[in-house]
Design an enzyme around this catalytic site. Sequence first.
Site, PDB file in Angstrom:
ATOM      1  N   ARG A 109       0.843  -1.199   0.000  1.00  0.00           N
ATOM      2  CA  ARG A 109       0.000   0.000   0.000  1.00  0.00           C
ATOM      3  C   ARG A 109       0.879   1.251   0.000  1.00  0.00           C
ATOM      4  O   ARG A 109       1.979   1.251   0.574  1.00  0.00           O
ATOM      5  CB  ARG A 109      -0.868  -0.028   1.265  1.00  0.00           C
ATOM      6  CG  ARG A 109      -1.898   1.097   1.389  1.00  0.00           C
ATOM      7  CD  ARG A 109      -3.002   0.964   0.399  1.00  0.00           C
ATOM      8  NE  ARG A 109      -4.169   1.766   0.751  1.00  0.00           N
ATOM      9  CZ  ARG A 109      -5.100   2.127  -0.131  1.00  0.00           C
ATOM     10  NH1 ARG A 109      -4.995   1.761  -1.394  1.00  0.00           N
ATOM     11  NH2 ARG A 109      -6.144   2.823   0.255  1.00  0.00           N
ATOM     12  N   THR A 382      -9.456   0.499  -9.659  1.00  0.00           N
ATOM     13  CA  THR A 382      -8.572  -0.538  -9.163  1.00  0.00           C
ATOM     14  C   THR A 382      -8.636  -1.743 -10.102  1.00  0.00           C
ATOM     15  O   THR A 382      -9.489  -1.792 -10.986  1.00  0.00           O
ATOM     16  CB  THR A 382      -9.098  -0.856  -7.746  1.00  0.00           C
ATOM     17  OG1 THR A 382      -9.094   0.373  -7.020  1.00  0.00           O
ATOM     18  CG2 THR A 382      -8.339  -1.898  -7.037  1.00  0.00           C
ATOM     19  N   ASN A 402      -6.119   4.308  -7.456  1.00  0.00           N
ATOM     20  CA  ASN A 402      -7.338   4.949  -6.968  1.00  0.00           C
ATOM     21  C   ASN A 402      -8.229   5.379  -8.118  1.00  0.00           C
ATOM     22  O   ASN A 402      -8.638   4.536  -8.896  1.00  0.00           O
ATOM     23  CB  ASN A 402      -7.035   6.088  -5.996  1.00  0.00           C
ATOM     24  CG  ASN A 402      -8.194   6.308  -5.028  1.00  0.00           C
ATOM     25  OD1 ASN A 402      -9.043   5.435  -4.860  1.00  0.00           O
ATOM     26  ND2 ASN A 402      -8.251   7.458  -4.396  1.00  0.00           N
ATOM     27  N   GLU A 421      -4.112   8.182  -4.140  1.00  0.00           N
ATOM     28  CA  GLU A 421      -4.571   7.363  -3.018  1.00  0.00           C
ATOM     29  C   GLU A 421      -4.677   8.163  -1.719  1.00  0.00           C
ATOM     30  O   GLU A 421      -5.326   7.714  -0.768  1.00  0.00           O
ATOM     31  CB  GLU A 421      -3.576   6.206  -2.835  1.00  0.00           C
ATOM     32  CG  GLU A 421      -4.193   4.893  -2.473  1.00  0.00           C
ATOM     33  CD  GLU A 421      -4.911   4.207  -3.622  1.00  0.00           C
ATOM     34  OE1 GLU A 421      -6.129   4.017  -3.500  1.00  0.00           O
ATOM     35  OE2 GLU A 421      -4.276   3.839  -4.612  1.00  0.00           O
ATOM     36  N   ASP A 424      -7.930   8.432  -0.078  1.00  0.00           N
ATOM     37  CA  ASP A 424      -8.490   7.354   0.744  1.00  0.00           C
ATOM     38  C   ASP A 424      -8.340   7.630   2.243  1.00  0.00           C
ATOM     39  O   ASP A 424      -8.931   6.933   3.070  1.00  0.00           O
ATOM     40  CB  ASP A 424      -7.825   6.013   0.401  1.00  0.00           C
ATOM     41  CG  ASP A 424      -8.494   5.350  -0.801  1.00  0.00           C
ATOM     42  OD1 ASP A 424      -9.510   5.870  -1.281  1.00  0.00           O
ATOM     43  OD2 ASP A 424      -7.991   4.306  -1.244  1.00  0.00           O
ATOM     44  N   SER A 453      -8.008   1.067   3.020  1.00  0.00           N
ATOM     45  CA  SER A 453      -8.410   0.603   1.691  1.00  0.00           C
ATOM     46  C   SER A 453      -9.642  -0.289   1.787  1.00  0.00           C
ATOM     47  O   SER A 453      -9.947  -0.839   2.842  1.00  0.00           O
ATOM     48  CB  SER A 453      -7.249  -0.207   1.093  1.00  0.00           C
ATOM     49  OG  SER A 453      -7.649  -0.843  -0.093  1.00  0.00           O
ATOM     50  N   SER A 454     -10.329  -0.417   0.666  1.00  0.00           N
ATOM     51  CA  SER A 454     -11.427  -1.392   0.581  1.00  0.00           C
ATOM     52  C   SER A 454     -11.007  -2.646  -0.188  1.00  0.00           C
ATOM     53  O   SER A 454     -11.819  -3.564  -0.357  1.00  0.00           O
ATOM     54  CB  SER A 454     -12.630  -0.785  -0.143  1.00  0.00           C
ATOM     55  OG  SER A 454     -13.155   0.286   0.574  1.00  0.00           O
ATOM     56  N   GLY A 473     -13.812  -1.462  -7.400  1.00  0.00           N
ATOM     57  CA  GLY A 473     -15.160  -0.981  -7.108  1.00  0.00           C
ATOM     58  C   GLY A 473     -15.233  -0.055  -5.917  1.00  0.00           C
ATOM     59  O   GLY A 473     -16.321   0.193  -5.401  1.00  0.00           O
ATOM     60  N   GLY A 474     -14.076   0.441  -5.450  1.00  0.00           N
ATOM     61  CA  GLY A 474     -14.085   1.387  -4.339  1.00  0.00           C
ATOM     62  C   GLY A 474     -14.815   0.816  -3.145  1.00  0.00           C
ATOM     63  O   GLY A 474     -14.607  -0.336  -2.745  1.00  0.00           O
TER      64      GLY A 474
HETATM   65  N1  GLY Z   1      -8.182   2.932  -3.787  1.00  0.00           N
HETATM   66  C1  GLY Z   1      -9.096   1.895  -3.638  1.00  0.00           C
HETATM   67  C2  GLY Z   1      -9.008   1.235  -2.317  1.00  0.00           C
HETATM   68  O1  GLY Z   1      -7.934   1.101  -1.810  1.00  0.00           O
HETATM   69  O2  GLY Z   1      -9.984   0.848  -1.761  1.00  0.00           O
END
Ligand code: GLY
Length: 575
Positions: A109, A382, A402, A421, A424, A453-454, A473-474
């Site tokens: 990350r 993503t 992102n 990013e 986020d 993050s997701s 998909g965020g």
């Molecule tokens: N940038 C997408 C995530 O990390 O969830």
Amino acid sequence: MRSGLSLAIERMMRRLFRSRFLLLALTLSALVCTRTNALPNRAAVASAHPLASEAGVEILARGGNAFDAAVAVSAALGVVEPYGSGLGGGGFFLLHLASDDKDIMIDGREVAPAAARVDMYLDENGEPIPGASRDGPLAAGIPGLPAALVHLAENYGRLPLSESLQPAIRFAEQGFPAYDWHVSRLERLASGMNDSAKTVFLPDGKVPAVGSMIYQMDLAETLRSLVLEGHDGFYKGEVARKLLEGVQRDGGIWSEEDLASYKIIEREPLVGSYGDVTIVSAPPPSAGGVALINMFNMLSGYDIEDASTVTRVHLLVEIMRRAYRDRGQYLGDPDFIDMPLDMLLHPFYAVGQRANLRLDQATPSTSLPGVQPIQLAGGNQTSHFSILDMDGNIVAATQSINFSYGSKYMAAGTGVLLNNEMDDFSKKPGEPNGYQLLGSDANSIQPGKRMLSSMTPTILRSREGAAILGSPGGSQIITMVFLSGLSWIEGSDANEMAGQPRFHHQYFPDRIFFEDASLTGAERAALESMGHRLELNQRTVGNGNLQIVTWNRVTNAVQAASDPRGIGEPRYYEP
Ligand code: GLY
């Protein structure tokens, strides 16, 4: 004295017992054999672009394992899906090492630069400055993907980077044909790019026609620098110098030390269960694994097998609502904050969450107790890929810059499009981010911190099989993996898992986002009468892009599927 009849019955019972015992022993030994000897009958790669899947298979054919193939697929995606991920971003690589029967997550990350400040995206009135955390180099965290690729190759692969990065270098130098998704994003976003990015993505100064070739010569050179110098080929030396020169000149705050000190972190994946299925998923700084396991824990208190669609959707939505509430409240970078993970992951905690869940009525998010509003991460550009090799090694990897084309900033001479990013992070607690997700202090900006993050790369395992899955998909990634994983548990194959219509709830806004095909008009009306508010999911870029590999460990059959919403195609390898 026992009668002849009772002796005959006793003999019969003994025989029955012996035969049962024999049957049990045979079954157990068959299971043991199945578990220890069975290997997949072919290898598979599912990714968001056919060229990236082919890159993975090419490396498997050269004798690489799933980890070498992951390096190839990851780097190739960065070339042929430049809007989604790449060397300027980061990612999570969930690995299963078959020889050690061990799961590991490589956390690549991005991190906040040392000069980052908690209020760096707020104006003098404490209000978020529009676009500040999205556009240009100030929006970029220190990239982690190059470090993750080198680490993966050096520690888990069989092949040198000169082989595993070869397909990506080829696609960058010899070009890839522009395609609809790529072109339509350029039409919307290219005007916001800096000159270096425009030179690459707008050859002749205009959006390329579908089918014309896109060349990325500087990116090929940066990939070569990784081949020649490994980690230092990106974080020190000429590439680092060019990155810093551009970023510092154009308003960013990266320092030489930020790049030189970047390190990937190996983390233990989170493990949960649902019935006899083991769930292995991403730990913080991803929120994915915590929310996913928590949702399955809540679900395990219900029998949904015979539930109507309305009851099923209602129940799953209420579960999503509760998991997402906690997600933003508690979660962030584990190296910076204490998180009550034992509590959140415990089945008893889910019992408490079920206590106020009514099967006949929606729970307004505002009525849930004691939580401050929270932010969830994420751009939806993503990319995810799933790999299974013939030794049973697994990679589930999700990577990102992102939003589409990240910060839309490319440092001259690098070919590297930087992430955005930093968006986020929770820039202002209680203030929704680009995905209407709310944030808390747990995910506030601090120097050296990883943004929440997701991304939810996940492996599901049962005695009979395994499923490897994930998606972009965020904020919707986690619920996509939840619904898709649940459908595998209920018997769906990989294609059905990827294709099923989806719906989503994230606590705030208090709405069910649904795909048209997921609910009939009557079902929508029934949900509304229970107090739900519904909104058609109208994302212009599609509602996720699941990439799935399944392995039936009884027949050894392997199936891979790419989400029909995207352009990805899986590929198989059988020597
Ligand atoms: N940038 C997408 C995530 O990390 O969830």
